[in-house]
Motif scaffolding. Sequence first.
Motif, mmCIF file in Angstrom:
data_model
loop_
_atom_site.group_PDB
_atom_site.id
_atom_site.type_symbol
_atom_site.label_atom_id
_atom_site.label_comp_id
_atom_site.label_asym_id
_atom_site.label_seq_id
_atom_site.Cartn_x
_atom_site.Cartn_y
_atom_site.Cartn_z
ATOM 1 N N GLN A 73 6.283 -0.043 -1.834
ATOM 2 C CA GLN A 73 7.146 -0.680 -1.970
ATOM 3 C C GLN A 73 6.732 -2.033 -2.667
ATOM 4 N N GLU B 42 0.849 -1.207 0.215
ATOM 5 C CA GLU B 42 0.105 0.066 0.049
ATOM 6 C C GLU B 42 0.762 1.278 0.000
ATOM 7 N N ASP B 43 2.055 1.069 0.517
ATOM 8 C CA ASP B 43 3.094 2.289 0.559
ATOM 9 C C ASP B 43 3.887 2.363 -0.502
#
Length: 132
Positions: free
Chosen positions: A89, A86-87
């Motif tokens: 990565q 979600e971030d």
Amino acid sequence: MSRTINRVALLGRVGTDPEMRYSQNGTAVCQLRLATDRRRQNGETEADWHSVVCWGKQAEAVGEYVKKGNRVYVAGSLAQNSYETEDGQRRHRTEVHAQEVVFLDSNGAGRSNGNGNGSREAAAEAAEDQPF
């Protein structure tokens, strides 16, 4: 033409209860974590953890009969997957795509090879075929 083989055989203990879900098209998918022992040079053993994925009737049988702590034999192939968190990565994951699962503890129903066969007779038959 070069010949290649992608075959994995594991015998270990299930680390957590299997996680069942269904894909958007209704196919059963079951994931489990399998621990196997690896002997180190100093004689001690340490656990290696493997992510195993099953589909269809095999997934349903595994989801119904396999519990944390059960011993199972898994045969299949390795698959490399990557995904984005979600971030943002990028993550990579190696999975064993199970083609055969044999339940080795008495609370299991035997062997599941994707056709819904989970009988104790099939498990005994499979044990005769195993190299260990």
